[in-house]
Design a protein around this motif. Sequence first.
Motif, mmCIF file in Angstrom:
data_model
loop_
_atom_site.group_PDB
_atom_site.id
_atom_site.type_symbol
_atom_site.label_atom_id
_atom_site.label_comp_id
_atom_site.label_asym_id
_atom_site.label_seq_id
_atom_site.Cartn_x
_atom_site.Cartn_y
_atom_site.Cartn_z
ATOM 1 N N GLU A 6 0.923 -0.834 -0.142
ATOM 2 C CA GLU A 6 0.250 -0.172 0.057
ATOM 3 C C GLU A 6 0.975 1.439 -0.300
ATOM 4 O O GLU A 6 2.185 0.901 0.276
ATOM 5 C CB GLU A 6 -0.775 0.125 1.489
ATOM 6 N N SER A 7 0.336 1.985 -0.575
ATOM 7 C CA SER A 7 0.892 3.376 -0.241
ATOM 8 C C SER A 7 0.060 4.502 -0.544
ATOM 9 O O SER A 7 -1.523 4.632 -0.874
ATOM 10 C CB SER A 7 1.296 4.188 -1.802
ATOM 11 N N GLY A 9 -1.869 7.439 1.703
ATOM 12 C CA GLY A 9 -2.703 8.042 3.443
ATOM 13 C C GLY A 9 -2.197 8.675 4.052
ATOM 14 O O GLY A 9 -1.185 9.929 3.280
ATOM 15 N N VAL A 20 -5.581 6.141 -0.993
ATOM 16 C CA VAL A 20 -4.696 5.105 -0.840
ATOM 17 C C VAL A 20 -4.690 3.872 -2.198
ATOM 18 O O VAL A 20 -5.651 3.976 -3.028
ATOM 19 C CB VAL A 20 -5.156 4.043 0.576
ATOM 20 N N CYS A 22 -2.835 0.480 -3.727
ATOM 21 C CA CYS A 22 -2.001 -0.759 -3.199
ATOM 22 C C CYS A 22 -1.395 -1.574 -4.779
ATOM 23 O O CYS A 22 -2.486 -1.999 -5.817
ATOM 24 C CB CYS A 22 -3.154 -1.835 -2.951
ATOM 25 N N ALA A 93 -6.262 2.360 10.655
ATOM 26 C CA ALA A 93 -5.297 1.680 9.578
ATOM 27 C C ALA A 93 -5.496 0.542 8.338
ATOM 28 O O ALA A 93 -6.994 0.687 8.338
ATOM 29 C CB ALA A 93 -4.420 0.590 10.046
ATOM 30 N N TYR A 95 -6.221 -1.332 4.598
ATOM 31 C CA TYR A 95 -5.487 -2.400 4.466
ATOM 32 C C TYR A 95 -6.518 -3.089 3.333
ATOM 33 O O TYR A 95 -6.994 -3.164 2.849
ATOM 34 C CB TYR A 95 -5.476 -4.241 5.218
ATOM 35 N N THR A 118 -1.777 1.095 5.475
ATOM 36 C CA THR A 118 -0.933 2.343 6.028
ATOM 37 C C THR A 118 -1.821 3.243 6.160
ATOM 38 O O THR A 118 -3.446 3.065 6.381
ATOM 39 C CB THR A 118 -0.984 2.938 4.156
ATOM 40 N N GLN A 119 -1.354 4.039 7.078
ATOM 41 C CA GLN A 119 -2.678 5.263 8.345
ATOM 42 C C GLN A 119 -2.887 6.538 7.585
ATOM 43 O O GLN A 119 -2.919 7.427 6.971
ATOM 44 C CB GLN A 119 -1.748 5.743 9.161
#
Length: 124
Positions: A6-7, A9, A20, A22, A93, A95, A118-119
């Motif tokens: 993931e990226s 956030g 976000v 993935c 978070a 996912y 990712t938060q």
Amino acid sequence: QVQLVESGGGLVQAGGSLSVSCAASGRTFSIRAMGWFRQAPGKEREFVAAITWSGGNTYYRDSVKGRFTISRDNAKNTLYLQMNNLKPEDTAAYYCAADRGLVAITTAASYDYWGQGTQVTVSS
């Protein structure tokens, strides 16, 4: 095996937007559906959205309908979640997950592979 990364956030004020992504790699040909789940501290992981990989059928939890959009780019093996009009209760978070089947894709237990998360934090 399928690897998911993931990226995106981050931190945003209520009413703002975030996205976000993935990226999937490995045996991606085995993927039949992908989804986004989220988990807030002290709470169970919950379904957010899912999409079938070939047909692009989408599914959302009621609280995000009209605000979140799940999409995928099959050529790039990438899953996206666009989040608009974010609320503090969206803080968690996030996912991504990949499923080799098409049964109960709104259920976490159905998924075979998971990203690291990712938060997303929404301030009031």
